[in-house]
Each structure stands twice: as structure tokens, then as C-alpha cells.
Design a protein around this motif. Structure first.
Motif, PDB file in Angstrom:
ATOM      1  N   MET A 238       0.841  -1.204   0.000  1.00  0.00           N
ATOM      2  CA  MET A 238       0.000   0.000   0.000  1.00  0.00           C
ATOM      3  C   MET A 238       0.875   1.253   0.000  1.00  0.00           C
ATOM      4  N   GLN A 239       0.527   2.221  -0.858  1.00  0.00           N
ATOM      5  CA  GLN A 239       1.245   3.475  -0.923  1.00  0.00           C
ATOM      6  C   GLN A 239       0.680   4.433   0.123  1.00  0.00           C
ATOM      7  N   LEU A 240       1.547   4.945   1.010  1.00  0.00           N
ATOM      8  CA  LEU A 240       1.108   5.856   2.061  1.00  0.00           C
ATOM      9  C   LEU A 240       1.498   7.291   1.721  1.00  0.00           C
ATOM     10  N   ASP A 241       0.639   8.239   2.102  1.00  0.00           N
ATOM     11  CA  ASP A 241       0.932   9.660   1.926  1.00  0.00           C
ATOM     12  C   ASP A 241       1.729  10.104   3.147  1.00  0.00           C
ATOM     13  N   LEU A 242       3.045   9.916   3.088  1.00  0.00           N
ATOM     14  CA  LEU A 242       3.886  10.187   4.251  1.00  0.00           C
ATOM     15  C   LEU A 242       3.863  11.662   4.631  1.00  0.00           C
ATOM     16  N   ASP A 243       3.827  12.557   3.657  1.00  0.00           N
ATOM     17  CA  ASP A 243       3.789  13.979   3.976  1.00  0.00           C
ATOM     18  C   ASP A 243       2.557  14.318   4.810  1.00  0.00           C
ATOM     19  N   HIS A 244       1.412  13.724   4.436  1.00  0.00           N
ATOM     20  CA  HIS A 244       0.183  13.962   5.201  1.00  0.00           C
ATOM     21  C   HIS A 244       0.314  13.417   6.615  1.00  0.00           C
ATOM     22  N   LEU A 245       0.831  12.193   6.749  1.00  0.00           N
ATOM     23  CA  LEU A 245       0.950  11.578   8.063  1.00  0.00           C
ATOM     24  C   LEU A 245       1.942  12.333   8.947  1.00  0.00           C
ATOM     25  N   ARG A 246       2.998  12.852   8.333  1.00  0.00           N
ATOM     26  CA  ARG A 246       3.989  13.593   9.118  1.00  0.00           C
ATOM     27  C   ARG A 246       3.448  14.945   9.593  1.00  0.00           C
ATOM     28  N   GLY A 247       2.289  15.330   9.079  1.00  0.00           N
ATOM     29  CA  GLY A 247       1.627  16.521   9.584  1.00  0.00           C
ATOM     30  C   GLY A 247       1.188  16.384  11.032  1.00  0.00           C
ATOM     31  N   TRP A 248       1.157  15.146  11.534  1.00  0.00           N
ATOM     32  CA  TRP A 248       0.799  14.911  12.946  1.00  0.00           C
ATOM     33  C   TRP A 248       1.992  15.095  13.884  1.00  0.00           C
ATOM     34  N   ILE A 249       3.195  15.221  13.338  1.00  0.00           N
ATOM     35  CA  ILE A 249       4.362  15.432  14.198  1.00  0.00           C
ATOM     36  C   ILE A 249       4.192  16.739  14.968  1.00  0.00           C
ATOM     37  N   GLY A 250       4.402  16.670  16.260  1.00  0.00           N
ATOM     38  CA  GLY A 250       4.220  17.830  17.121  1.00  0.00           C
ATOM     39  C   GLY A 250       2.855  17.899  17.778  1.00  0.00           C
ATOM     40  N   ARG A 251       1.911  17.032  17.343  1.00  0.00           N
ATOM     41  CA  ARG A 251       0.581  17.032  17.968  1.00  0.00           C
ATOM     42  C   ARG A 251       0.704  16.559  19.416  1.00  0.00           C
ATOM     43  N   GLU A 252      -0.019  17.203  20.324  1.00  0.00           N
ATOM     44  CA  GLU A 252       0.114  16.932  21.754  1.00  0.00           C
ATOM     45  C   GLU A 252      -1.191  16.411  22.345  1.00  0.00           C
ATOM     46  N   ASP A 253      -1.039  15.701  23.457  1.00  0.00           N
ATOM     47  CA  ASP A 253      -2.186  15.184  24.203  1.00  0.00           C
ATOM     48  C   ASP A 253      -1.811  15.200  25.682  1.00  0.00           C
ATOM     49  N   GLN A 254      -2.822  15.347  26.550  1.00  0.00           N
ATOM     50  CA  GLN A 254      -2.561  15.390  27.985  1.00  0.00           C
ATOM     51  C   GLN A 254      -3.740  14.792  28.738  1.00  0.00           C
ATOM     52  N   ASN A 255      -3.454  13.943  29.726  1.00  0.00           N
ATOM     53  CA  ASN A 255      -4.478  13.332  30.567  1.00  0.00           C
ATOM     54  C   ASN A 255      -3.962  13.241  31.993  1.00  0.00           C
ATOM     55  N   SER A 256      -4.872  13.358  32.966  1.00  0.00           N
ATOM     56  CA  SER A 256      -4.493  13.326  34.373  1.00  0.00           C
ATOM     57  C   SER A 256      -5.478  12.489  35.179  1.00  0.00           C
ATOM     58  N   GLU A 257      -4.991  11.914  36.284  1.00  0.00           N
ATOM     59  CA  GLU A 257      -5.860  11.251  37.244  1.00  0.00           C
ATOM     60  C   GLU A 257      -5.139  11.165  38.583  1.00  0.00           C
ATOM     61  N   MET A 258      -5.914  10.985  39.660  1.00  0.00           N
ATOM     62  CA  MET A 258      -5.322  10.800  40.978  1.00  0.00           C
ATOM     63  C   MET A 258      -4.901   9.348  41.140  1.00  0.00           C
ATOM     64  N   LEU A 259      -3.719   9.143  41.668  1.00  0.00           N
ATOM     65  CA  LEU A 259      -3.211   7.801  41.936  1.00  0.00           C
ATOM     66  C   LEU A 259      -3.770   7.330  43.277  1.00  0.00           C
ATOM     67  N   THR A 260      -4.527   6.259  43.261  1.00  0.00           N
ATOM     68  CA  THR A 260      -5.178   5.745  44.467  1.00  0.00           C
ATOM     69  C   THR A 260      -4.585   4.410  44.897  1.00  0.00           C
ATOM     70  N   GLN A 261      -4.765   4.088  46.180  1.00  0.00           N
ATOM     71  CA  GLN A 261      -4.331   2.797  46.687  1.00  0.00           C
ATOM     72  C   GLN A 261      -5.089   1.671  46.000  1.00  0.00           C
ATOM     73  N   ALA A 262      -6.375   1.900  45.704  1.00  0.00           N
ATOM     74  CA  ALA A 262      -7.181   0.855  45.060  1.00  0.00           C
ATOM     75  C   ALA A 262      -6.611   0.476  43.696  1.00  0.00           C
ATOM     76  N   SER A 263      -6.145   1.462  42.925  1.00  0.00           N
ATOM     77  CA  SER A 263      -5.594   1.150  41.606  1.00  0.00           C
ATOM     78  C   SER A 263      -4.303   0.347  41.731  1.00  0.00           C
ATOM     79  N   VAL A 264      -3.484   0.656  42.738  1.00  0.00           N
ATOM     80  CA  VAL A 264      -2.267  -0.121  42.981  1.00  0.00           C
ATOM     81  C   VAL A 264      -2.625  -1.546  43.392  1.00  0.00           C
ATOM     82  N   ASP A 265      -3.624  -1.684  44.266  1.00  0.00           N
ATOM     83  CA  ASP A 265      -4.038  -3.013  44.719  1.00  0.00           C
ATOM     84  C   ASP A 265      -4.539  -3.862  43.554  1.00  0.00           C
ATOM     85  N   ARG A 266      -5.277  -3.253  42.618  1.00  0.00           N
ATOM     86  CA  ARG A 266      -5.769  -4.014  41.459  1.00  0.00           C
ATOM     87  C   ARG A 266      -4.599  -4.476  40.582  1.00  0.00           C
ATOM     88  N   PHE A 267      -3.620  -3.596  40.396  1.00  0.00           N
ATOM     89  CA  PHE A 267      -2.446  -3.961  39.611  1.00  0.00           C
ATOM     90  C   PHE A 267      -1.717  -5.140  40.252  1.00  0.00           C
TER      91      PHE A 267
END
Length: 278
Positions: free
Chosen positions: A1-30
Motif C-alpha cells: 500500500m502506498q502511504l501519503d507520508l507527507d500527510h501523516l507527518r503533519g501529525w508530528i508535534g501534535r500533543e495530548d494530555q491526561n491526568s488522574e489521581m493515583l489511588t491505593q485501590a488502583s495499585v491493589d488491582r495492579f
């Protein structure tokens, strides 16, 4: 399959951010999932536990047929149908602590296309910074590979190159329940890890696929158990899928200040290789 690399490289630099509180329950499940308890004091939480924290929460309606989020959001819309975690590199800076807000800051660093034995491969590199109450905990490079769909494989009659047995070696029984629990912990709905008919009939695997991050977690934990201290750096790379339900081994051998690690599949070949440094 031929990919449009220039188009895909347009995502370089795109950012994402997520947060949550670390709980004892989540550690216990792990720790219940891995049948272990913390071995390095109350301040040191399980290694690679961050894979379970601050993951993107995509609505079910926005998942693709394979269970992955639909393409074209944070990650580039690579049109190749198969996506897997190829490897990564982690540098540890400070410990996670229960009760703090854990933030994952992510950026797309690179997009590259190569030709492989099975066809076109597209590699996407993502850089993560994990912070806890504003304190840098670790930095991580994540390598994701997209590839063509493959037809049902023909039997390979070549002799399998056997992996060596490590100076320290532990056998792991991977059950379907274990894989399902880890998918739940990491909010990973990719069907190859828990849906056996899909994995076999649609992606032509002989069984459920053991998560790359799960193998990496077991290797990193094994390194710390054997050395008696958590490493400062950890690198890993997938060489071949490991399948379950079934058995595989986690192996380690020392090499000066570096420890070499690998998983061995049930046919004896290497599934993932890694290094840990102190």
C-alpha cells in the motif's frame, strides 16, 4: 500500500494530555493482577505501573472494529489495518506516590515508513512525560508499528532459533483472565488480547496476543527483583508475538552494570528483548 507520508507527518508535534489521581485501590488491582506485592517499601510503587495511569478515555462509539480508537485523533490516520506496540525506552527520575495527581503529557515525535518482510510498515514514535503533582517521574519513548493485513500463514518448517536460558529464569502461565485483567487495567480494548475468535479469524494469530507492555512490565519487575533495586533506565523491543493462553519464560543475565532480559515463547524463540541499567 502506498502511504501519503507527507500527510501523516503533519501529525508530528501534535500533543495530548491526561491526568488522574493515583489511588491505593488502583495499585491493589495492579498487584492482584500480577500476584505480587511491592518489595521496595511503601514509597516505591510497582514498576511500569504508569502504563495503567492517565490513559486517553475514548468513548466506546469512537472505537474501530479492532477495538482501537478511530484513526486521526492524537495519532496519525495510518491506513494500515494492524497496529502493535513495537518497543520503547524509559528513564526513571522519581517515584510515583499515592494521593498525587499523575499527568501524562504526550507528543508525536516522528512518523516513518519502511518495507518489511510482510509488506509496508509505518512507525510512529511518541514521547511521554509522566509527572506527579508537577514532579517529573519518568520520560518514555513509545514505538508503535502499523502493518498490512496478512493472509493465514503457511506452516514454517524452518528450525526455530532457541533463546538461551537466563542466569535467572521464571516461568509464567498466561491465562485468558490475566490478559483480560491487564487490558482492563490499561483501558486497552484491542481485541487481539481478549477476543480469541477475532484474534484467530480476523488477524490470523494462533491465540490471544500477550501485550507488549505486559511483557515489558514483567521483564522490568524481574530485573528489579533479581538486582534488589529499581533500574534507572529500561529499554525493550518486540521481536515476535507471544501468544496465550499458555506458558512463556522471563529471563535475565547480568552484563556489568547492565542486565540483559528477554521473554522466550513456548516454541523457545525470543519474544521481547530488553536491557536494564542502574
Amino acid at each position: 500500500m502506498q502511504l501519503d507520508l507527507d500527510h501523516l507527518r503533519g501529525w508530528i508535534g501534535r500533543e495530548d494530555q491526561n491526568s488522574e489521581m493515583l489511588t491505593q485501590a488502583s495499585v491493589d488491582r495492579f498487584e492482584a493482577t500480577f500476584d505480587r506485592t511491592s518489595r521496595y517499601g511503601t514509597a516505591a510503587l510497582p514498576l511500569l505501573f504508569h502504563f495503567c495511569l492517565s490513559q486517553p478515555m475514548v468513548p466506546t462509539a469512537e472505537l474501530g472494529a479492532d477495538g482501537h480508537p478511530a484513526r486521526g485523533g492524537f495519532l496519525p490516520p495510518v491506513p494500515l489495518p494492524r497496529r502493535m506496540w513495537a518497543g520503547g525506552a524509559i528513564d526513571f527520575h522519581s517515584p510515583l506516590r499515592i494521593g498525587e495527581i499523575v499527568t501524562r503529557r504526550s507528543v508525536v515525535e516522528d512518523v516513518a515508513v519502511k518495507r518489511g518482510r510482510t509488506g509496508t510498515l509505518c512507525f510512529v514514535t511518541v514521547r511521554h512525560a509522566i509527572e506527579s503533582d508537577g514532579r517529573l517521574v519518568l520520560t518514555e519513548r513509545q514505538d508503535i508499528v502499523y502493518r498490512d493485513a496478512v493472509s493465514p500463514p503457511t506452516p514454517d518448517r524452518k528450525a526455530v532459533e532457541k533463546a538461551p536460558v537466563g542466569e535467572s529464569s521464571v516461568q509464567v502461565d498466561v491465562t485468558a483472565a490475566f490478559l483480560f485483567r491487564y487490558s482492563a487495567l490499561t483501558f486497552n480494548s484491542h481485541r487481539i488480547h481478549y477476543d480469541a475468535p477475532y484474534s484467530h479469524e480476523e488477524e490470523h494469530y494462533p491465540g490471544l496476543v500477550v501485550h507488549g507492555p505486559l511483557q515489558a512490565t514483567m521483564l522490568c519487575q524481574h530485573a528489579a527483583d533479581w538486582c534488589g533495586a529499581a533500574p534507572k533506565r529500561f529499554r525493550f523491543r518486540s521481536l515476535a508475538p507471544v501468544f496465550g493462553p499458555g506458558m512463556f519464560t522471563v529471563n535475565a543475565s547480568s552484563d556489568g552494570n547492565t542486565m540483559k532480559l528477554w521473554t522466550a515463547r513456548n516454541d523457545g524463540s525470543v519474544g521481547m528483548e530488553a536491557t536494564a541499567e542502574w
